[in-house]
Design an enzyme around this catalytic site. Structure first.
Site, PDB file in Angstrom:
ATOM      1  CB  CYS A   1     -52.566 -19.695 -85.793  1.00  0.00           C
ATOM      2  SG  CYS A   1     -51.464 -21.080 -86.077  1.00  0.00           S
TER       3      CYS A   1
ATOM      4  CG  HIS B   1     -49.798 -17.498 -82.352  1.00  0.00           C
ATOM      5  ND1 HIS B   1     -51.035 -17.937 -81.945  1.00  0.00           N
ATOM      6  CD2 HIS B   1     -49.252 -18.509 -83.062  1.00  0.00           C
ATOM      7  CE1 HIS B   1     -51.236 -19.179 -82.370  1.00  0.00           C
ATOM      8  NE2 HIS B   1     -50.164 -19.547 -83.057  1.00  0.00           N
TER       9      HIS B   1
ATOM     10  CD  GLU C   1     -52.263 -15.304 -79.865  1.00  0.00           C
ATOM     11  OE1 GLU C   1     -52.079 -14.532 -80.829  1.00  0.00           O
ATOM     12  OE2 GLU C   1     -52.545 -16.505 -80.006  1.00  0.00           O
TER      13      GLU C   1
ATOM     14  CG  ASP D   1     -58.291 -15.062 -55.583  1.00  0.00           C
ATOM     15  OD1 ASP D   1     -57.651 -14.039 -55.903  1.00  0.00           O
ATOM     16  OD2 ASP D   1     -57.996 -16.197 -55.984  1.00  0.00           O
ATOM     17  CB  SER D   2     -61.592 -15.377 -49.942  1.00  0.00           C
ATOM     18  OG  SER D   2     -60.503 -15.239 -49.083  1.00  0.00           O
TER      19      SER D   2
ATOM     20  CG  ASP E   1     -18.553 -27.386 -26.084  1.00  0.00           C
ATOM     21  OD1 ASP E   1     -18.105 -26.883 -27.146  1.00  0.00           O
ATOM     22  OD2 ASP E   1     -18.275 -26.988 -24.946  1.00  0.00           O
TER      23      ASP E   1
ATOM     24  CD  GLU F   1     -47.842 -25.821 -51.718  1.00  0.00           C
ATOM     25  OE1 GLU F   1     -47.153 -26.202 -50.754  1.00  0.00           O
ATOM     26  OE2 GLU F   1     -48.324 -24.684 -51.813  1.00  0.00           O
TER      27      GLU F   1
HETATM   28  P1  XMP Z   1     -48.532 -27.401 -57.443  1.00  0.00           P
HETATM   29  O1  XMP Z   1     -47.960 -27.967 -56.188  1.00  0.00           O
HETATM   30  O2  XMP Z   1     -49.711 -28.188 -57.976  1.00  0.00           O
HETATM   31  O3  XMP Z   1     -49.116 -25.973 -57.035  1.00  0.00           O
HETATM   32  O4  XMP Z   1     -47.493 -27.139 -58.495  1.00  0.00           O
HETATM   33  C1  XMP Z   1     -49.607 -25.005 -57.917  1.00  0.00           C
HETATM   34  C2  XMP Z   1     -50.329 -23.961 -57.106  1.00  0.00           C
HETATM   35  O5  XMP Z   1     -51.484 -24.546 -56.508  1.00  0.00           O
HETATM   36  C3  XMP Z   1     -51.425 -24.444 -55.094  1.00  0.00           C
HETATM   37  N1  XMP Z   1     -51.966 -25.689 -54.532  1.00  0.00           N
HETATM   38  C4  XMP Z   1     -53.163 -25.788 -53.940  1.00  0.00           C
HETATM   39  N2  XMP Z   1     -54.104 -24.856 -53.700  1.00  0.00           N
HETATM   40  N3  XMP Z   1     -55.427 -26.503 -52.678  1.00  0.00           N
HETATM   41  C5  XMP Z   1     -55.238 -25.219 -53.040  1.00  0.00           C
HETATM   42  O6  XMP Z   1     -56.107 -24.385 -52.782  1.00  0.00           O
HETATM   43  C6  XMP Z   1     -54.534 -27.510 -52.887  1.00  0.00           C
HETATM   44  O7  XMP Z   1     -54.757 -28.668 -52.542  1.00  0.00           O
HETATM   45  C7  XMP Z   1     -53.335 -27.122 -53.550  1.00  0.00           C
HETATM   46  N4  XMP Z   1     -52.228 -27.808 -53.940  1.00  0.00           N
HETATM   47  C8  XMP Z   1     -51.409 -26.903 -54.534  1.00  0.00           C
HETATM   48  C9  XMP Z   1     -49.962 -24.231 -54.775  1.00  0.00           C
HETATM   49  O8  XMP Z   1     -49.798 -23.580 -53.520  1.00  0.00           O
HETATM   50  C10 XMP Z   1     -49.506 -23.421 -55.945  1.00  0.00           C
HETATM   51  O9  XMP Z   1     -49.840 -22.055 -55.775  1.00  0.00           O
END
Ligand code: XMP
Length: 530
Positions: free
Chosen positions: A77, A171, A173, A230-231, A467, A528
């Site tokens: 592209c 594209h 990909e 990850d951790s 009740d 969230e």
């Molecule tokens: P939102 O709410 O931003 O979430 O749409 C997207 C992804 O990010 C996570 N999330 C967080 N992870 N610290 C974190 O480590 C934070 O403060 C935080 N806020 C949102 C959320 O769970 C979702 O997977």
């Protein structure tokens, strides 16, 4: 290795993915990368798309040196337009912006092509592809010829007469280009001559060797673990590499999921053999969170308190090491490194030539630790995408339910309790959340959902039990499906599953008399609630 130069297309990282799916290692770099600063020689280069037009005053451009490196180049592209324009062709606005499916007609031998071009070898005469562009090539650069056209794009695919320089307007990909991955395969495997030898087994071996080399024979590493994928994977990898010289710290901040600290201890320490200290700092966190409702404030408090606790724990470990060293009983050295589970998407974000994209919420990380502790960063997962981390976890014998676990935010339940945070509120939410997840697993839906959790709302509603009239709290359930968490859609549950979850929560969790299901997508909602 294939080098992908990123001009800012929303699809750039997908090119990297496709190469890796072909077991070819590919690295994405910003298009501002200079040839003279490259520390390795790529076997081929792919130029990504871009939202810009090559003629824009502020449009991104590649170092012209790339075109004289002598390695094969594929422009996609904008990448095609950039290459063609640099080499003497012309680019113009299309009459109509083209966005969507298109049919590419591959130039046939009968029409003058000397042979089917290597890029399209064996792919037939017509390709269904995905287009997304406002500009296109209006004049070929010298010594190029056409190898594919569409109804509206006469130069949809071009190649140099004698050099391995290719350009395609569509594209490959994106999965809408049905044979796109094969086209990328023709380029990286056949034209660039890369071997399909980048596997996770290979990665583990190389990464362990790399960790051993950078840590030396005595250096020690500490890292925080949360119970997330990850951790855990990063910790296990460190353990494989340097054994007990890696020390994991789990901070119980009082807003974890039900029994989480205990489970992480069992898993990491007992099952995987990782050196681990679990610190119960819940009192400190909960007292600092008392009366705080503002979400950003909650994130800051948790982030800062985490750093305090972690540093204190690290100092204790260091003191023990010093004492042992003085007594001559310890063979390990100083703590020099901090492990971080950074993944490739974070790296891509931070190297973008446009700078890191605006963050909507300040996501908590432990970056603040470095300045104070003078620790060097070690990031064994920084080349990997999430699903690669999962594959790595499986190879490291981490149990499947953990490897497939949904993400959990650093600030934990604190951003899922919308009103004041108290131990009682945490207990209520933990209980409701555990029932929710248990029922999702029982219905075999866990792996179909990207993230599911319960939220405790700051309202009371009237209900009736036996009740008696009740006046109690409300739980909201959230479950989303998403590729990258930038956009998300709510998950459609079978009604009987929701019915069972609701009935169990209202019956078993004291203080809850009502359950609602959140049917908001992202955007305009976020995953969230805070
Ligand atoms: P939102 O709410 O931003 O979430 O749409 C997207 C992804 O990010 C996570 N999330 C967080 N992870 N610290 C974190 O480590 C934070 O403060 C935080 N806020 C949102 C959320 O769970 C979702 O997977």
């Amino acid at each position: 290795t294939i080098l992908i130069l990123d001009f800012g297309s929303q699809y750039s990282h997908l090119i990297t993915r496709r190469c890796r799916e072909l077991n070819v290692y590919a690295e994405l770099m910003p298009c501002t990368q200079k040839v003279k600063d490259l520390t390795w020689k790529p076997k081929g280069i792919i130029l990504s798309g871009s939202p810009y037009s090559v003629y824009d005053a502020d449009s991104p451009h590649a170092d012209p040196e790339f075109f004289s490196l002598g390695v094969p180049i594929l422009g996609i592209c904008y990448g095609l337009q950039e290459m063609a324009w640099k080499l003497g062709g012309k680019v113009a606005k299309c009459d109509h912006r083209e966005y969507g499916f298109a049919q590419v007609e591959i130039s046939k031998v009968e029409d003058g092509a000397s042979s089917v071009n290597a890029l399209f070898e064996g792919l037939g005469e017509d390709l269904q592809v995905w287009m997304s562009h406002g500009d296109q090539l209006s004049e070929l650069p010298p010594n190029f010829h056409v190898i594919g056209r569409t109804k509206t794009a006469p130069y949809a695919a071009i190649v140099h007469d004698s050099k391995p320089l290719y350009g395609i307007q569509f594209h490959p990909e994106v999965t809408h280009s049905t044979r796109g991955k094969e086209i990328i395969g023709r380029f990286v495997l056949n034209i660039c001559g890369c071997k399909s030898d980048w596997t996770m087994e290979e990665f583990i071996g190389k990464e362990i060797a790399r960790i051993r080399e950078i840590c030396g024979s005595k250096g020690r590493v500490i890292g925080a673990v949360s119970g997330g994928v990850d951790s855990t994977v990063a910790a296990k990898l460190m353990h494989e590499a340097i054994g007990d010289r890696f020390h994991a710290i789990m901070v119980d901040n009082g807003v974890l999921r039900m029994n989480e600290a205990k489970q992480v201890h069992e898993m990491l320490n007992k099952n995987l053999g990782v050196n681990l200290t679990v610190v119960d700092a819940s009192d400190m966190f909960l007292s600092r969170l008392q009366g705080v409702e503002d979400p950003e404030q909650k994130r800051k408090i948790i982030g800062n308190t985490f750093i305090n606790v972690f540093e204190e724990e690290a100092a204790k470990l260091e003191a023990i090491a010093e004492k042992e060293e003085a007594e001559g009983t310890e063979k390990k050295g100083k703590i020099e490194w901090l492990l971080q589970g950074t993944l490739y998407p974070d790296v891509i974000e931070s190297i973008s030539f446009k700078g890191p994209s605006a963050t909507i919420k300040t996501h908590h990380n432990v970056g603040g630790l470095l300045a104070d502790m003078k620790l060097k960063l070690i990031e064994p997962l920084r080349e990997l995408f999430k699903d690669e981390v999962r594959a790595l976890g499986r190879l490291l014998s981490i149990p499947a339910p953990l490897v497939q676990r949904h993400p959990f935010p650093g600030p934990g339940l604190a951003i899922r309790i919308l009103g004041p945070i108290t131990r009682e509120q945490v207990k209520i939410l933990q209980h409701a959340d555990s029932i929710y997840i248990e029922e999702i697993r029982a219905a075999n839906l866990y792996d179909q959902i990207s993230q599911a959790f319960a939220v405790l709302l700051p309202v009371r509603a009237v209900g009736v039990m036996g009740d008696k009239r009740t006046y109690e709290q409300v739980i909201a359930l959230r479950a989303v499906k998403t590729e990258d968490f930038m956009t998300a859609d709510w998950f459609v549950f079978p009604p009987e599953v929701l019915r069972r979850i609701s009935s169990r929560i209202t019956n078993e969790v004291e203080g809850i008399n009502r359950v609602t299901y959140d049917i908001s997508s992202k955007p305009p909602g976020t995953v969230e609630w805070l």
